[in-house]
Design a protein around this motif. Structure first.
Motif, PDB file in Angstrom:
ATOM      1  N   LEU A 205       0.829  -1.211   0.000  1.00  0.00           N
ATOM      2  CA  LEU A 205       0.000   0.000   0.000  1.00  0.00           C
ATOM      3  C   LEU A 205       0.862   1.260   0.000  1.00  0.00           C
ATOM      4  O   LEU A 205       0.763   2.120   0.884  1.00  0.00           O
ATOM      5  N   VAL A 206       1.705   1.375  -1.006  1.00  0.00           N
ATOM      6  CA  VAL A 206       2.715   2.434  -1.031  1.00  0.00           C
ATOM      7  C   VAL A 206       2.096   3.834  -1.088  1.00  0.00           C
ATOM      8  O   VAL A 206       2.762   4.822  -0.758  1.00  0.00           O
ATOM      9  N   ASP A 207       0.840   3.940  -1.510  1.00  0.00           N
ATOM     10  CA  ASP A 207       0.191   5.250  -1.559  1.00  0.00           C
ATOM     11  C   ASP A 207      -0.374   5.667  -0.205  1.00  0.00           C
ATOM     12  O   ASP A 207      -0.863   6.787  -0.058  1.00  0.00           O
ATOM     13  N   TRP A 208      -0.306   4.764   0.754  1.00  0.00           N
ATOM     14  CA  TRP A 208      -0.828   5.045   2.088  1.00  0.00           C
ATOM     15  C   TRP A 208       0.332   5.092   3.083  1.00  0.00           C
ATOM     16  O   TRP A 208       1.307   4.364   2.951  1.00  0.00           O
ATOM     17  N   SER A 209       0.194   5.959   4.075  1.00  0.00           N
ATOM     18  CA  SER A 209       1.252   6.072   5.083  1.00  0.00           C
ATOM     19  C   SER A 209       0.649   6.246   6.462  1.00  0.00           C
ATOM     20  O   SER A 209      -0.505   6.671   6.610  1.00  0.00           O
ATOM     21  N   PHE A 210       1.448   5.919   7.460  1.00  0.00           N
ATOM     22  CA  PHE A 210       1.050   6.138   8.848  1.00  0.00           C
ATOM     23  C   PHE A 210       1.423   7.564   9.249  1.00  0.00           C
ATOM     24  O   PHE A 210       2.372   8.142   8.702  1.00  0.00           O
ATOM     25  N   PRO A 211       0.704   8.150  10.199  1.00  0.00           N
ATOM     26  CA  PRO A 211       1.085   9.496  10.670  1.00  0.00           C
ATOM     27  C   PRO A 211       2.528   9.502  11.178  1.00  0.00           C
ATOM     28  O   PRO A 211       2.959   8.583  11.886  1.00  0.00           O
ATOM     29  N   GLU A 212       3.259  10.524  10.767  1.00  0.00           N
ATOM     30  CA  GLU A 212       4.660  10.625  11.199  1.00  0.00           C
ATOM     31  C   GLU A 212       4.722  11.006  12.671  1.00  0.00           C
ATOM     32  O   GLU A 212       3.899  11.767  13.174  1.00  0.00           O
ATOM     33  N   ILE A 213       5.718  10.465  13.363  1.00  0.00           N
ATOM     34  CA  ILE A 213       5.863  10.686  14.804  1.00  0.00           C
ATOM     35  C   ILE A 213       7.102  11.537  15.053  1.00  0.00           C
ATOM     36  O   ILE A 213       8.212  11.144  14.680  1.00  0.00           O
TER      37      ILE A 213
END
Length: 298
Positions: free
Chosen positions: A258-266
């Motif tokens: 799912l390369v177009d999706w990301s987790f919120p950066e911390i």
């Protein structure tokens, strides 16, 4: 003897005896002779005893003065040695550096090793825990924290933002396929990291859109190394920090999903108590962290 102790009185008293005269002591201390004389008089008034017999030719100690000099002189020497030792620490990192870092901080290992090689007079005690430590109360010099800051009284050095990605072993993908949308994650075996607020819910973002997927973990663990090992073994899909899995993705030991999706950066910060009189050991370590930790800032 009462009131607040004026250590200058004791220091000047010792210096007068060592110099042999008020004038010489005043010269060595770079003070007016009148100030030196006044401090001696104040000390005598404070202790209620004459300490020095003054004549035109020389000074001599009274019995009370001798007792006080024998007790105070070693203490003044210890204070001066301590001051010299601390002053010597201003130029070169030396002494014990106590660092608190999150669990699964193996990526810091090479940085700590480099710091110790660079500074042979320094030592490091590193405590890895996801518990929120009290930097001042527990006498840590530096605390590395991921997430929102709550300690407004501390100085924070921004180290960047930690990014995570969804990964899976090729072996798992061959047997179970891979999700094409975030919603399909719910039907796959997953590896969850229990250090977060809601480890079984994965928030994903793409082009301003945000979704939360409730996953079905086969393994829930609070150690990122174990989570990575499980993903490599084909246990399931894992969310891992880029620092932990970038080499595996490049070597195709893990596939990026799912390369177009990301987790919120911390956000990640190094925290320390104050900028004032900051020890070289802290400055050198935090500077090295900032140089070596490769975190995204976008």
């Amino acid at each position: 003897m009462s009131g607040t102790t004026d250590f200058n009185q004791f220091l000047i008293f010792v210096r007068v005896i060592q110099a042999g005269s008020l004038s010489e002591a005043a010269r060595r201390l770079n003070l007016p002779k009148s100030t030196v004389s006044r401090k001696i008089s104040e000390l005598e008034e404070r202790v209620g005893e004459r300490l020095i017999q003054r004549t035109t030719r020389k000074l001599s100690l009274t019995e009370a003065g001798r007792v006080l000099f024998e007790r105070v002189s070693p203490a003044m020497s210890d204070i001066e040695e301590a001051e010299s030792a601390v002053a010597g620490m201003r130029g070169t990192p030396r002494g014990l550096l106590r660092v608190s870092a999150p669990m699964s901080s193996s990526t810091l290992g090479p940085i700590v090793a480099e710091y110790l090689v660079r500074h042979p007079d320094a030592a490091v005690e590193m405590v890895c825990s996801d518990r929120r430590v009290d930097l001042v109360e527990e006498r840590f010099d530096v605390v590395i924290r991921a997430g929102a800051l709550v300690d407004s009284s501390l100085v924070a050095r921004n180290l960047g933002k930690a990014k995570s990605m969804l990964v899976v072993a090729p072996e798992y993908s061959r047997h179970h396929g891979v999700p094409k949308t975030p919603a399909e994650l719910a039907s796959h075996a997953c590896v969850a990291f229990s250090g977060g607020v809601a480890p079984h819910v994965w928030p994903l973002e793409s082009r301003g859109k945000r979704v939360e997927v409730r996953i079905r973990p086969r393994l829930t663990v609070n150690d990122m190394e174990i989570a990575r090992d499980a993903a490599l073994a084909g246990v399931g899909i894992a969310c891992l920090p880029e620092l932990f899995c970038a080499d595996d993705v490049r070597a195709k030991r893990l596939l990026h999903l799912l390369v177009d999706w990301s987790f919120p950066e911390i956000p990640v910060h190094a925290l320390y108590p104050t900028r004032r009189h900051l020890s070289p050991k802290v400055v050198a370590f935090v500077d090295l962290l900032a140089q070596r930790i490769q975190l995204g800032n976008n």
